[in-house]
Design a protein around this motif. Structure first.
Motif, PDB file in Angstrom:
ATOM      1  N   THR A 248       0.834  -1.198   0.000  1.00 33.51           N
ATOM      2  CA  THR A 248       0.000   0.000   0.000  1.00 33.51           C
ATOM      3  C   THR A 248       0.868   1.246   0.000  1.00 33.51           C
ATOM      4  OG1 THR A 248      -1.902  -1.038   1.084  1.00 33.51           O
ATOM      5  CG2 THR A 248      -1.666   1.335   1.360  1.00 33.51           C
ATOM      6  N   VAL A 249       1.897   1.242   0.842  1.00 32.53           N
ATOM      7  CA  VAL A 249       2.785   2.397   0.927  1.00 32.53           C
ATOM      8  C   VAL A 249       3.600   2.555  -0.349  1.00 32.53           C
ATOM      9  CG1 VAL A 249       4.770   3.383   2.138  1.00 32.53           C
ATOM     10  CG2 VAL A 249       2.899   2.333   3.432  1.00 32.53           C
ATOM     11  N   TYR A 250       4.220   1.489  -0.806  1.00 33.75           N
ATOM     12  CA  TYR A 250       5.111   1.604  -1.963  1.00 33.75           C
ATOM     13  C   TYR A 250       4.358   1.863  -3.255  1.00 33.75           C
ATOM     14  CZ  TYR A 250       9.731   0.865  -0.041  1.00 33.75           C
ATOM     15  OH  TYR A 250      10.915   1.058   0.605  1.00 33.75           O
ATOM     16  N   ASN A 251       3.133   1.391  -3.356  1.00 35.58           N
ATOM     17  CA  ASN A 251       2.341   1.686  -4.557  1.00 35.58           C
ATOM     18  C   ASN A 251       1.958   3.158  -4.643  1.00 35.58           C
ATOM     19  OD1 ASN A 251       2.365  -0.933  -5.455  1.00 35.58           O
ATOM     20  ND2 ASN A 251       0.304  -1.438  -4.754  1.00 35.58           N
ATOM     21  N   LEU A 375      -7.740   2.315  -3.438  1.00 38.83           N
ATOM     22  CA  LEU A 375      -9.119   2.808  -3.331  1.00 38.83           C
ATOM     23  C   LEU A 375      -9.264   3.761  -2.153  1.00 38.83           C
ATOM     24  CD1 LEU A 375     -11.182  -0.464  -4.013  1.00 38.83           C
ATOM     25  CD2 LEU A 375     -10.625   1.381  -5.619  1.00 38.83           C
ATOM     26  N   VAL A 376      -8.622   3.411  -1.046  1.00 37.07           N
ATOM     27  CA  VAL A 376      -8.667   4.286   0.129  1.00 37.07           C
ATOM     28  C   VAL A 376      -7.995   5.623  -0.197  1.00 37.07           C
ATOM     29  CG1 VAL A 376      -7.891   4.577   2.514  1.00 37.07           C
ATOM     30  CG2 VAL A 376      -8.768   2.364   1.752  1.00 37.07           C
ATOM     31  N   TYR A 377      -6.884   5.556  -0.900  1.00 33.73           N
ATOM     32  CA  TYR A 377      -6.162   6.785  -1.277  1.00 33.73           C
ATOM     33  C   TYR A 377      -7.041   7.680  -2.141  1.00 33.73           C
ATOM     34  CZ  TYR A 377      -2.521   9.736  -3.356  1.00 33.73           C
ATOM     35  OH  TYR A 377      -1.772  10.794  -3.780  1.00 33.73           O
ATOM     36  N   ASP A 378      -7.731   7.095  -3.122  1.00 28.71           N
ATOM     37  CA  ASP A 378      -8.607   7.884  -3.987  1.00 28.71           C
ATOM     38  C   ASP A 378      -9.753   8.518  -3.207  1.00 28.71           C
ATOM     39  OD1 ASP A 378      -7.120   7.347  -6.244  1.00 28.71           O
ATOM     40  OD2 ASP A 378      -8.309   5.588  -6.808  1.00 28.71           O
ATOM     41  N   VAL A 380      -9.937   9.070   0.412  1.00 35.45           N
ATOM     42  CA  VAL A 380      -9.660   9.951   1.559  1.00 35.45           C
ATOM     43  C   VAL A 380      -8.230  10.451   1.610  1.00 35.45           C
ATOM     44  CG1 VAL A 380     -11.498   8.995   2.982  1.00 35.45           C
ATOM     45  CG2 VAL A 380      -9.236   7.927   3.038  1.00 35.45           C
ATOM     46  N   GLY A 381      -7.390  10.086   0.629  1.00 34.07           N
ATOM     47  CA  GLY A 381      -6.061  10.654   0.573  1.00 34.07           C
ATOM     48  C   GLY A 381      -4.977   9.830   1.239  1.00 34.07           C
ATOM     49  N   TRP A 382      -3.789  10.412   1.277  1.00 31.82           N
ATOM     50  CA  TRP A 382      -2.576   9.734   1.736  1.00 31.82           C
ATOM     51  C   TRP A 382      -2.683   9.265   3.188  1.00 31.82           C
ATOM     52  CZ3 TRP A 382       1.569   7.191   0.572  1.00 31.82           C
ATOM     53  CH2 TRP A 382       2.677   7.159   1.426  1.00 31.82           C
ATOM     54  N   ASN A 383      -3.107  10.131   4.077  1.00 31.00           N
ATOM     55  CA  ASN A 383      -3.192   9.755   5.485  1.00 31.00           C
ATOM     56  C   ASN A 383      -4.198   8.628   5.704  1.00 31.00           C
ATOM     57  OD1 ASN A 383      -1.252  11.609   6.160  1.00 31.00           O
ATOM     58  ND2 ASN A 383      -2.679  13.144   6.944  1.00 31.00           N
ATOM     59  N   GLY A 384      -5.241   8.598   4.915  1.00 31.68           N
ATOM     60  CA  GLY A 384      -6.196   7.500   5.012  1.00 31.68           C
ATOM     61  C   GLY A 384      -5.581   6.175   4.614  1.00 31.68           C
ATOM     62  N   SER A 385      -4.767   6.186   3.558  1.00 34.35           N
ATOM     63  CA  SER A 385      -4.112   4.943   3.140  1.00 34.35           C
ATOM     64  C   SER A 385      -3.100   4.484   4.184  1.00 34.35           C
ATOM     65  CB  SER A 385      -3.436   5.141   1.780  1.00 34.35           C
ATOM     66  OG  SER A 385      -2.402   6.114   1.856  1.00 34.35           O
ATOM     67  N   LEU A 386      -2.440   5.436   4.857  1.00 35.41           N
ATOM     68  CA  LEU A 386      -1.518   5.064   5.934  1.00 35.41           C
ATOM     69  C   LEU A 386      -2.274   4.447   7.105  1.00 35.41           C
ATOM     70  CD1 LEU A 386       0.959   8.088   6.011  1.00 35.41           C
ATOM     71  CD2 LEU A 386       1.337   5.824   5.008  1.00 35.41           C
ATOM     72  N   ALA A 387      -3.445   4.981   7.408  1.00 38.86           N
ATOM     73  CA  ALA A 387      -4.269   4.400   8.471  1.00 38.86           C
ATOM     74  C   ALA A 387      -4.705   2.988   8.108  1.00 38.86           C
ATOM     75  CB  ALA A 387      -5.488   5.291   8.731  1.00 38.86           C
ATOM     76  N   PHE A 388      -5.027   2.776   6.840  1.00 41.53           N
ATOM     77  CA  PHE A 388      -5.382   1.438   6.357  1.00 41.53           C
ATOM     78  C   PHE A 388      -4.210   0.477   6.549  1.00 41.53           C
ATOM     79  CE2 PHE A 388      -5.367  -1.512   2.664  1.00 41.53           C
ATOM     80  CZ  PHE A 388      -6.509  -2.251   2.966  1.00 41.53           C
ATOM     81  N   ALA A 389      -3.002   0.896   6.169  1.00 38.93           N
ATOM     82  CA  ALA A 389      -1.820   0.060   6.345  1.00 38.93           C
ATOM     83  C   ALA A 389      -1.539  -0.212   7.813  1.00 38.93           C
ATOM     84  CB  ALA A 389      -0.609   0.726   5.684  1.00 38.93           C
ATOM     85  N   ALA A 390      -1.744   0.800   8.668  1.00 40.86           N
ATOM     86  CA  ALA A 390      -1.534   0.610  10.103  1.00 40.86           C
ATOM     87  C   ALA A 390      -2.531  -0.392  10.675  1.00 40.86           C
ATOM     88  CB  ALA A 390      -1.643   1.947  10.828  1.00 40.86           C
ATOM     89  N   ALA A 391      -3.776  -0.361  10.178  1.00 40.35           N
ATOM     90  CA  ALA A 391      -4.782  -1.314  10.644  1.00 40.35           C
ATOM     91  C   ALA A 391      -4.390  -2.739  10.279  1.00 40.35           C
ATOM     92  CB  ALA A 391      -6.141  -0.956  10.051  1.00 40.35           C
ATOM     93  N   LEU A 392      -3.873  -2.934   9.058  1.00 44.50           N
ATOM     94  CA  LEU A 392      -3.423  -4.265   8.644  1.00 44.50           C
ATOM     95  C   LEU A 392      -2.271  -4.735   9.525  1.00 44.50           C
ATOM     96  CD1 LEU A 392      -3.419  -3.906   4.732  1.00 44.50           C
ATOM     97  CD2 LEU A 392      -5.115  -5.079   6.147  1.00 44.50           C
TER      98      LEU A 392
END
Length: 413
Positions: A248-251, A375-378, A380-392
């Motif tokens: 998620t981060v590297y993509n 999809l999360v990035y599209d 809610v943005g970058w911080n949302g995708s980081l939150a998604f990665a943190a949840a995983l």
């Protein structure tokens, strides 16, 4: 008469760390990893060139990556069955040979559909290496040194991935995407030659000391063992969830760095793959740390490092993003090396099938959660995708609680 130690030899005669046979085995397996991941990821940094060459969209060009990883995940179980029949080293050799031959045809693909077919087949061919490599180390190296040897092999993954991406990017500057793919095919051929020439021939004394990995059983019982042996399912979950967070981060980091407030160029942003050097350090160190502290402690430390790094990546300053990315990469590959080595030593029966399932989960996490992170990035943005990665990552840590009291050695039948 006093009995000397020579009359009571070590019952397990497999190579120990520091011996020539150990060094040759590790060098050969690292070469196999370089050949695999240089070719698997070779098109990722040159997707714009692929899209331009075929006059197609970025999403369609990206299928050259996702179909290759999907092919690898889908065929690991097939390769695991062949490895039990043909032998681990033969399967690794055959896997790399087929993939390299397919790579020779790829630069001559006249349309995108043909290139996608070739990349899918190449990914399927490459699946033999991760399906058999750790199982090979678990059988050919002394059990006390398997975590260290596996960590060194895993270090070949980011080495090949980073080297292949950088090589493809430089070559594509001169001759388009075709040269980028061809350069990594040549690298794969050289690495295959190193594997074949350096890998020591198995000795009868080592074979006699190996645990029984199949017992003459068919694929069904071995696969059932790989799914029911205590501790393996939580280890598979580490591959699925942590790879999803990592990809998620590297993509998405390239999009982040090219956007404000950074505004980096594509060429400069692509240098982020140099952070994979931290992965080489992490996977190498994980073997020694596992021997000293145990697998669960190393996994927990890796989870903590990854979550902390994800928090650091929210910063709008490059001076904070770069070290956070290094820590994230170090933590991920430490976890990957630890969990994959643990699978290799834990799965006595159906070891190759266990490693195949681990590999399948690894690339399923890359494809599924990497896509969901986009999809999360599209949305809610970058911080949302980081939150998604943190949840995983947090979920992986909670599942790893089941490993707290699990012995690092082989499971008793």
């Amino acid at each position: 008469m006093t009995v000397t130690s020579t009359s009571t030899p070590d019952r397990d005669a497999r190579p120990r760390a520091g011996t020539p046979a150990y060094r040759r085995t590790v060098i050969a397996l690292v070469a196999a990893a370089v050949a695999t991941f240089a070719q698997l990821w070779s098109v990722q940094p040159i997707l714009p060139a692929v899209a331009h060459g075929f006059d197609t969209t970025a999403a369609q060009a990206a299928l050259t990556v996702s179909l290759a990883t999907g092919g690898m995940a889908g065929f690991t179980l097939v390769w695991s069955g062949l490895a039990d029949r043909l032998g681990r080293a033969r399967v690794i050799t055959l896997s790399l040979l087929l993939a390299t031959l397919l790579g020779c045809f790829a630069p001559f693909a006249g349309d995108l559909v043909l290139l996608l077919v070739l990349r899918t087949l190449q990914g399927a061919a490459l699946g033999g290496v991760p399906a058999a490599a750790v199982a090979y180390l678990s059988e050919e190296i002394h059990p006390a040194d398997v975590p260290r040897a596996t960590g060194l092999y895993i270090a070949g993954n980011p080495l090949g991935g980073m080297g292949g991406r950088l090589l493809a990017g430089m070559a594509a500057e001169y001759g388009g995407w075709q040269w980028g793919v061809a350069a990594n095919t040549l690298l794969g051929l050289v690495a295959l030659a190193v594997f074949v020439l350096v890998l020591p021939r198995p000795h009868a004394r080592a074979s006699a000391s190996r645990p029984d990995t199949g017992g003459g059983e068919g694929m069904g019982p071995r696969l059932r063992s790989a799914l029911t042996t205590r501790g393996l399912l939580p280890l598979y979950a580490q591959a699925l969830l942590l790879m999803g967070a990592f990809m998620t981060v590297y993509n998405l980091l390239g999009f982040r760095l090219m956007d404000e407030p950074f505004g980096l160029s594509q060429a400069v942003a692509s240098l982020l793959f140099l952070a994979y050097t931290a992965g080489m350090v992490g996977s190498t160190a994980a073997g020694s740390m596992t021997v000293r502290w145990g697998g669960y402690t190393v996994l927990t430390l890796a989870h903590v490092l990854m979550v902390a790094a994800l928090a650091g990546l929210t910063a709008p300053y490059l001076a904070a993003v770069i070290p956070a990315l290094l820590v994230l990469t170090y933590g991920f590959f430490s976890a990957h090396a630890t969990s994959s080595a643990w699978v290799g030593t834990r799965a006595v029966h159906g070891r190759t099938q266990a490693m195949a399932i681990y590999t399948l989960c690894y690339y399923l996490g890359s494809s599924l959660f990497g896509w969901m992170g986009g999809l999360v990035y599209d949305a809610v943005g970058w911080n949302g995708s980081l939150a998604f990665a943190a949840a995983l990552t947090t979920l992986a840590g909670l599942i790893a609680l089941r490993l707290r009291r699990l012995p690092a050695g082989p499971a008793t039948p």
